[in-house]
Scaffold this active site. Sequence first.
Site, PDB file in Angstrom:
ATOM      1  N   TYR A  37       0.841  -1.200   0.000  1.00 59.21           N
ATOM      2  CA  TYR A  37       0.000   0.000   0.000  1.00 59.21           C
ATOM      3  C   TYR A  37       0.875   1.248   0.000  1.00 59.21           C
ATOM      4  O   TYR A  37       2.062   1.227   0.355  1.00 59.21           O
ATOM      5  CB  TYR A  37      -0.926   0.018   1.222  1.00 59.21           C
TER       6      TYR A  37
ATOM      7  N   PHE B   2       2.307   9.601   4.158  1.00 57.46           N
ATOM      8  CA  PHE B   2       2.415   9.391   5.599  1.00 57.46           C
ATOM      9  C   PHE B   2       2.790   7.955   5.949  1.00 57.46           C
ATOM     10  O   PHE B   2       3.259   7.683   7.047  1.00 57.46           O
ATOM     11  CB  PHE B   2       1.122   9.787   6.315  1.00 57.46           C
ATOM     12  N   ASP B   3       2.611   7.031   5.009  1.00 56.29           N
ATOM     13  CA  ASP B   3       2.989   5.641   5.251  1.00 56.29           C
ATOM     14  C   ASP B   3       2.960   4.902   3.925  1.00 56.29           C
ATOM     15  O   ASP B   3       2.076   5.137   3.086  1.00 56.29           O
ATOM     16  CB  ASP B   3       2.014   4.986   6.238  1.00 56.29           C
TER      17      ASP B   3
ATOM     18  N   ILE C  62      -8.406   0.142  10.092  1.00 57.21           N
ATOM     19  CA  ILE C  62      -9.433   1.184  10.033  1.00 57.21           C
ATOM     20  C   ILE C  62     -10.632   0.699   9.207  1.00 57.21           C
ATOM     21  O   ILE C  62     -10.474  -0.121   8.292  1.00 57.21           O
ATOM     22  CB  ILE C  62      -8.867   2.499   9.448  1.00 57.21           C
TER      23      ILE C  62
ATOM     24  N   TYR D 224      -9.057   7.868  10.700  1.00 57.42           N
ATOM     25  CA  TYR D 224      -8.579   8.119  12.063  1.00 57.42           C
ATOM     26  C   TYR D 224      -9.357   9.208  12.787  1.00 57.42           C
ATOM     27  O   TYR D 224      -8.949   9.651  13.862  1.00 57.42           O
ATOM     28  CB  TYR D 224      -7.081   8.434  12.035  1.00 57.42           C
TER      29      TYR D 224
ATOM     30  N   PHE E 187      -5.403   5.845  -0.245  1.00 54.17           N
ATOM     31  CA  PHE E 187      -4.544   4.665  -0.290  1.00 54.17           C
ATOM     32  C   PHE E 187      -4.596   4.022  -1.670  1.00 54.17           C
ATOM     33  O   PHE E 187      -5.674   3.884  -2.254  1.00 54.17           O
ATOM     34  CB  PHE E 187      -5.012   3.615   0.727  1.00 54.17           C
TER      35      PHE E 187
END
Length: 236
Positions: A156, A166-167, A184, A210, A226
């Site tokens: 991902y 962010f990731d 999530i 979140y 994503f």
Amino acid sequence: MRKTLTALLLASVALAWGCDKKDAAPVEEEAEAPAAALSEDDKTIFALGAMLGQRAVQPLRLTEAELEVLQKGIASTARGGEPEFSVEEYGPKFEALMKARAAAGAAEEKEKSQAFLSGAEGEEGAVTMESGLVYRTIQAGQGESPAASDVVKVHYHGTLTDGTVFDSSRERGEPVEFPLNQVIPCWTEGVQKMKVGETAQLVCPSDIAYGDGGRPGIPPGATLVFEVELIGIQGQ
């Protein structure tokens, strides 16, 4: 409450260290000093300050003037002095301040996200779910679809609506495995729609991501984007 205040106090120590370093050396020397000149301890303390600034102080959304007030509070007690204002009286008010600032930030972030969400919903092939998830297949898969109770293996890449990463397992070069019902809600719902081998875009409003709390690197109220590749389902 105690954990929150502890985080703030640790952030204060890190910020106080920065103030002391500035006072200990001429501005010209500090500005020109390369990062390599810092000791390993200095670098570790700097990293601690950066982490705590992001996690404990950034959610307060302080103005420059408020940051100066915070630094004055740190300096008042860092070497054993007495604060001008009572910690016993004002300390308990911190949690309410944090919640109010986070709520204001979340409202602003949600408003900014509306145009992006509208654009995502208008993309060819995009499907908007009742939850608010905007799902779009990028590359079709041919395998099975997972159930919420399955463990899945994915790659991902996660960004904010402005493109900030962010990731990303892609950037780390290593896929991840996790139970699909322990992530999530946006992922639990969206990945169940995918087939093994598929790559899809999941646009996740904050309510199924979140929320108003956010997390380090993710602002309160943020819509997340994503790109997910479903590599496999454990046991299949």
